[in-house]
Design an enzyme around this catalytic site. Structure first.
Site: not given
Ligand code: UT7
Length: 328
Positions: A115, A255, A285
């Site tokens: 990225c 980004h 992204n």
């Molecule tokens: O471009 C390169 C760099 N990339 C980035 O900068 C991405 C950086 N990371 C992020 O943007 C975020 O971490 C994400 C958007 C990927 C995830 O958000 P988060 O707030 O960190 O969520 P998480 O991974 O901690 O997941 C929270 C919950 C989980 O459920 P439990 O374990 O709490 O029951 C996931 O299973 O959200 C769940 N989850 C979803 N639920 C519905 C993860 N993806 C989804 C989804 N729909 N698509």
């Protein structure tokens, strides 16, 4: 170090494929909701390449617009650099495909900084032009991430989109142009964000296919934390190199990975959200294409004007981070 010559963006263009994938479409593919995607990422829709449309195809569309905008012909180019992590194939380079398709006659190579690829490539172009080696360099950021996403993995498939942007960086006179660049990396954290299979560590095999190792893997919340810290650092460093500070910046072009990352960066920098260009809701992204597509849209919609100080900042796999300070 003072460069003998100055480099400036002389032309810019971008292209996204026609097909739009909305959050409501994803609701039918995996266990997710428009509400979750919007609240956790800010993304509403993303563009997806047509079957057979490659990174060089998207890059060519953006490159032709950038050349037109620069009033230059492909024959004027001295070098083509394509930033991509979704190349047409392992080799030859996507840059060679772009060079051939637009009819340029010059050197061409790919640059892999995920990225951060576009600001990395801008720094390389700035170096070549600044040293007086070349006059006109085409810098492309192009990605077809849709081909490397596991469409059954809700934690990644909602985040990414396809697209391309391009600039012509040229030797220039006067006060406008690239003022400073800053690059960083930390390979020790590379496994947080990667496509593990298909390279020389895990060459393509039935095993890598079965284990879905050819798909993008990300430890999202870990990446989130490093993204916020390093983007803050990269903005401060590129300004410090030029003896400027945040109050001199008219527009920050970050980004576009996640709206919450941008809000956190704005908070840490104490920089107003209104001065941050955001289009993540429409594209998701697009890795190396994100910053250049955003820069193109900011320029075309009058968000940045001649004479403005603009900072590009990106973060991504590697891990890598990079920033560019430009006087537009
Ligand atoms: O471009 C390169 C760099 N990339 C980035 O900068 C991405 C950086 N990371 C992020 O943007 C975020 O971490 C994400 C958007 C990927 C995830 O958000 P988060 O707030 O960190 O969520 P998480 O991974 O901690 O997941 C929270 C919950 C989980 O459920 P439990 O374990 O709490 O029951 C996931 O299973 O959200 C769940 N989850 C979803 N639920 C519905 C993860 N993806 C989804 C989804 N729909 N698509």
């Amino acid at each position: 170090m003072v460069q003998p010559f100055k480099a400036a963006i002389r032309g810019i263009g971008s292209y996204v494929p026609e097909k739009v994938l909305k959050n409501s479409d994803l609701e039918k593919m995996v266990d997710t909701s428009d509400e979750w995607i919007t609240a956790r990422t800010g993304i509403k829709e993303r563009h997806i390449a047509a079957k057979g449309q490659s990174a060089s195809d998207l890059g060519v569309q953006a490159a032709l617009k950038a050349l037109k905008n620069a009033s230059l012909a492909p024959a004027d180019l001295d070098l083509v650099i394509v930033a991509t992590i979704t190349p047409d194939m392992p080799f030859p380079s996507t840059a060679c495909a772009v060079q051939h398709k637009i009819g340029a006659q010059c050197g061409a190579f790919d640059l892999a900084a995920a990225c951060s690829g576009f600001p990395y490539a801008l720094a390389v172009a700035n170096g070549f032009i600044g040293a007086g080696i070349y006059r006109h360099i085409l810098v492309v950021g192009s990605e077809v991430l849709s081909g490397f996403i596991d469409w059954t993995d809700r934690s990644t498939c909602v985040l990414f989109g396809d697209g391309a942007g391009a600039v012509v960086v040229s030797r220039s006179e006067g006060p406008h142009g690239i003022i400073s660049t800053y690059l960083g990396s930390d390979g020790s954290q590379g496994s947080l964000l990667q496509i593990p299979g298909g390279g020389s560590v895990y060459p393509p095999s039935e095993e890598t296919l079965k284990n879905k190792m050819h798909y993008l893997k990300m430890q999202g919340s870990e990446v989130f934390k490093v993204a916020v810290k390093t983007m803050e650092l990269a903005v401060k460093e590129v300004l410090a190199k030029a003896g400027l500070d945040l109050s001199d910046v008219a527009c920050l072009i970050p980004h576009q990975a996640n709206m919450r990352i941008l809000q956190a960066v704005a908070e840490r920098l104490e920089f107003p959200m209104e001065k941050i260009f955001i289009n993540v809701e429409r594209y998701g992204n697009m890795s190396s294409a994100s910053t250049v597509v955003a820069l193109d849209e900011a320029a075309k919609t009058g968000k940045i004007r001649k004479g403005d100080h603009v900072v590009l900042v990106a973060f991504g796999g590697g891990l890598t981070w990079a920033s560019t300070l430009i006087r537009w």
